[in-house]
Motif scaffolding. Structure first.
Motif, PDB file in Angstrom:
ATOM      1  N   ALA A 243      33.259  36.843  44.002  1.00 25.30           N
ATOM      2  CA  ALA A 243      33.695  35.637  43.294  1.00 25.30           C
ATOM      3  C   ALA A 243      35.209  35.585  43.164  1.00 25.30           C
ATOM      4  N   ALA A 244      35.827  36.741  42.938  1.00 28.92           N
ATOM      5  CA  ALA A 244      37.281  36.781  42.835  1.00 28.92           C
ATOM      6  C   ALA A 244      37.921  36.375  44.161  1.00 28.92           C
ATOM      7  N   ARG A 245      37.349  36.809  45.276  1.00 29.05           N
ATOM      8  CA  ARG A 245      37.896  36.439  46.583  1.00 29.05           C
ATOM      9  C   ARG A 245      37.811  34.924  46.786  1.00 29.05           C
ATOM     10  N   ILE A 246      36.678  34.357  46.456  1.00 32.09           N
ATOM     11  CA  ILE A 246      36.495  32.917  46.635  1.00 32.09           C
ATOM     12  C   ILE A 246      37.489  32.142  45.762  1.00 32.09           C
ATOM     13  N   ALA A 247      37.739  32.635  44.552  1.00 35.60           N
ATOM     14  CA  ALA A 247      38.663  31.978  43.621  1.00 35.60           C
ATOM     15  C   ALA A 247      40.115  32.402  43.816  1.00 35.60           C
ATOM     16  N   ARG A 248      40.359  33.302  44.762  1.00 31.43           N
ATOM     17  CA  ARG A 248      41.702  33.847  45.035  1.00 31.43           C
ATOM     18  C   ARG A 248      42.309  34.510  43.796  1.00 31.43           C
ATOM     19  N   VAL A 249      41.491  35.273  43.112  1.00 32.09           N
ATOM     20  CA  VAL A 249      41.951  36.047  41.958  1.00 32.09           C
ATOM     21  C   VAL A 249      42.169  37.487  42.399  1.00 32.09           C
ATOM     22  N   PRO A 250      43.373  38.028  42.268  1.00 34.72           N
ATOM     23  CA  PRO A 250      43.600  39.428  42.636  1.00 34.72           C
ATOM     24  C   PRO A 250      42.767  40.378  41.769  1.00 34.72           C
ATOM     25  N   VAL A 251      42.293  41.456  42.384  1.00 32.69           N
ATOM     26  CA  VAL A 251      41.388  42.398  41.718  1.00 32.69           C
ATOM     27  C   VAL A 251      42.012  43.788  41.700  1.00 32.69           C
ATOM     28  N   ILE A 252      41.879  44.468  40.559  1.00 36.17           N
ATOM     29  CA  ILE A 252      42.235  45.882  40.446  1.00 36.17           C
ATOM     30  C   ILE A 252      40.940  46.666  40.258  1.00 36.17           C
ATOM     31  N   LEU A 253      40.612  47.497  41.226  1.00 34.67           N
ATOM     32  CA  LEU A 253      39.404  48.317  41.149  1.00 34.67           C
ATOM     33  C   LEU A 253      39.686  49.590  40.380  1.00 34.67           C
ATOM     34  N   ASP A 254      38.657  50.102  39.707  1.00 35.21           N
ATOM     35  CA  ASP A 254      38.786  51.344  38.955  1.00 35.21           C
ATOM     36  C   ASP A 254      38.530  52.534  39.881  1.00 35.21           C
ATOM     37  N   GLY A 255      37.689  53.461  39.463  1.00 36.70           N
ATOM     38  CA  GLY A 255      37.563  54.742  40.150  1.00 36.70           C
ATOM     39  C   GLY A 255      36.481  54.834  41.203  1.00 36.70           C
ATOM     40  N   TYR A 256      35.842  55.992  41.276  1.00 36.79           N
ATOM     41  CA  TYR A 256      34.980  56.336  42.406  1.00 36.79           C
ATOM     42  C   TYR A 256      33.764  55.422  42.530  1.00 36.79           C
ATOM     43  N   ALA A 257      32.993  55.282  41.462  1.00 44.35           N
ATOM     44  CA  ALA A 257      31.775  54.471  41.547  1.00 44.35           C
ATOM     45  C   ALA A 257      32.111  53.019  41.849  1.00 44.35           C
ATOM     46  N   THR A 258      33.166  52.497  41.224  1.00 47.14           N
ATOM     47  CA  THR A 258      33.581  51.120  41.467  1.00 47.14           C
ATOM     48  C   THR A 258      34.017  50.939  42.912  1.00 47.14           C
ATOM     49  N   THR A 259      34.801  51.881  43.428  1.00 46.40           N
ATOM     50  CA  THR A 259      35.254  51.794  44.812  1.00 46.40           C
ATOM     51  C   THR A 259      34.084  51.900  45.777  1.00 46.40           C
ATOM     52  N   ALA A 260      33.115  52.746  45.465  1.00 44.64           N
ATOM     53  CA  ALA A 260      31.934  52.866  46.324  1.00 44.64           C
ATOM     54  C   ALA A 260      31.181  51.550  46.393  1.00 44.64           C
ATOM     55  N   ALA A 261      31.042  50.887  45.250  1.00 38.90           N
ATOM     56  CA  ALA A 261      30.369  49.589  45.240  1.00 38.90           C
ATOM     57  C   ALA A 261      31.135  48.581  46.093  1.00 38.90           C
TER      58      ALA A 261
END
Length: 340
Positions: A243-261
């Motif tokens: 959804a962030a990509r579609i809305a062109r909202v920059p995203v900050i990912l957290d750690g390992y589990a988030t990055t894996a997802a």
């Protein structure tokens, strides 16, 4: 899941992902041109310059700004917890969600420090996923619905999204996702998580390896990997990133589990995470290998391994600092300073 998002299918998700918008190159070029005029030697602010340019390209502004950042923490429970892969019991997920809601967690303090809105999304905590050593973690409908629910985290007016998770046993799920997506051996992707050691750690390695082998033939694409080995909160993270990509909202990912997802999307399209940066390098030892696989460099390395979007929230302060310099510094002409 407290809301009732419209049902989606994997086919609809694949279609969305295949039509992701790209960055705004005009805004990127304007930001790059301005950066070259600011009162400093070229490159003197290091990665802060890269961050401001990246942010401009996705926000579509040569003077990018953060006025309404959101920290989204998705919480879910995993059936694989029954295999003894965590040092903490599953009820801790519910207890930590209550702690978030009462303002007592680390992420609450970080959100206050960086003037960010915290939203916690509970993913049917009373109904864990299936134990993926015995069956797929989710049905297609369950997985797609969780992805759709995560998409609801991106609302009009948001200008930055920090994404994190809470869920006992989700480092096991994250390791299984990474193993299935990128190959290697289970041991390459498994870490201590909440602090398992010795025999408990070896059990975790066994669980991940056996689960990936069990479902290998059925995992025909990355969404099927997510369905078989993921969790409700990890699927929701995928939805939030979409959804962030579609809305062109920059995203900050957290750690390992988030990055894996998020890596599920990378495996579908190597440019699918171009609107994302990774906030920090987790102390979970496999995180660095996962970042190498998806071509991301974390903003900070503070030896954190808490989850709950804490590393992303710390990185939000760095992104704000980058934009403050980009927007507030005088140019050589404005300051009457001689350029190189």
């Amino acid at each position: 899941m407290s809301e009732n998002p419209s049902k989606a299918t994997f086919a609809e998700l694949r279609e969305l992902i295949s039509h992701f918008p790209g960055a705004n190159e005009t805004a990127r070029n304007f930001a790059r041109e301005r950066e070259g005029q600011l009162t400093k030697p070229p490159g003197a602010l290091g990665r802060l310059e890269e961050v401001s340019e990246w942010f401009a390209s996705w926000q579509g502004k040569d003077r990018p700004e953060i006025k309404r950042p959101r920290v989204a923490v998705f919480a879910g429970n995993h059936g694989v917890a029954a295999q003894g892969v965590s040092a903490f019991p599953q009820e801790v997920t519910v207890q930590m969600v209550a702690n978030f809601q009462h303002g007592g967690a680390a992420v609450n303090q970080l959100c206050k420090a960086h003037d960010a809105e915290l939203r916690v999304y509970e993913m049917a905590l009373e109904n864990p996923t299936e134990d993926f050593t015995q069956a797929p973690a989710m049905t297609e409908e369950e997985c797609a619905t969780a992805v759709s629910y995560g998409m609801m985290a991106v609302e009009d007016g948001l200008d930055c999204l920090c994404v994190g998770e809470m869920g006992i046993a989700n480092s096991t799920s994250g390791a299984a996702l990474a193993h299935a997506l990128f190959g290697g051996e289970a041991r390459d992707w498994v870490g201590p998580g909440t602090g398992v050691q010795g025999e408990a750690f070896e059990n975790k390695v066994r669980v991940v390896g056996e689960a990936v082998a069990l479902h290998q033939a059925a995992m025909t694409d990355p969404l099927e990997v997510l369905r078989h080995l993921g969790g409700f909160e990890l699927a929701a993270i995928v939805g939030a990133v979409i959804a962030a990509r579609i809305a062109r909202v920059p995203v900050i990912l957290d750690g390992y589990a988030t990055t894996a997802a998020a890596s599920v999307l990378f495996k579908m399209d190597p440019h699918a995470l171009d609107h994302c940066i990774v906030g920090h390098l987790s102390a979970e030892p496999s995180h660095i290998h996962l970042l190498e696989a998806i071509g991301k460099q974390p903003l900070v390395n503070l030896n954190m391994r808490l989850g709950e979007a804490s590393g992303a929230a710390v990185a939000l302060g760095i992104v704000k600092s980058a934009l403050a310099c980009h927007n507030g510094m005088a140019t050589f002409a404005e300051a009457g300073v001689s350029g190189a």
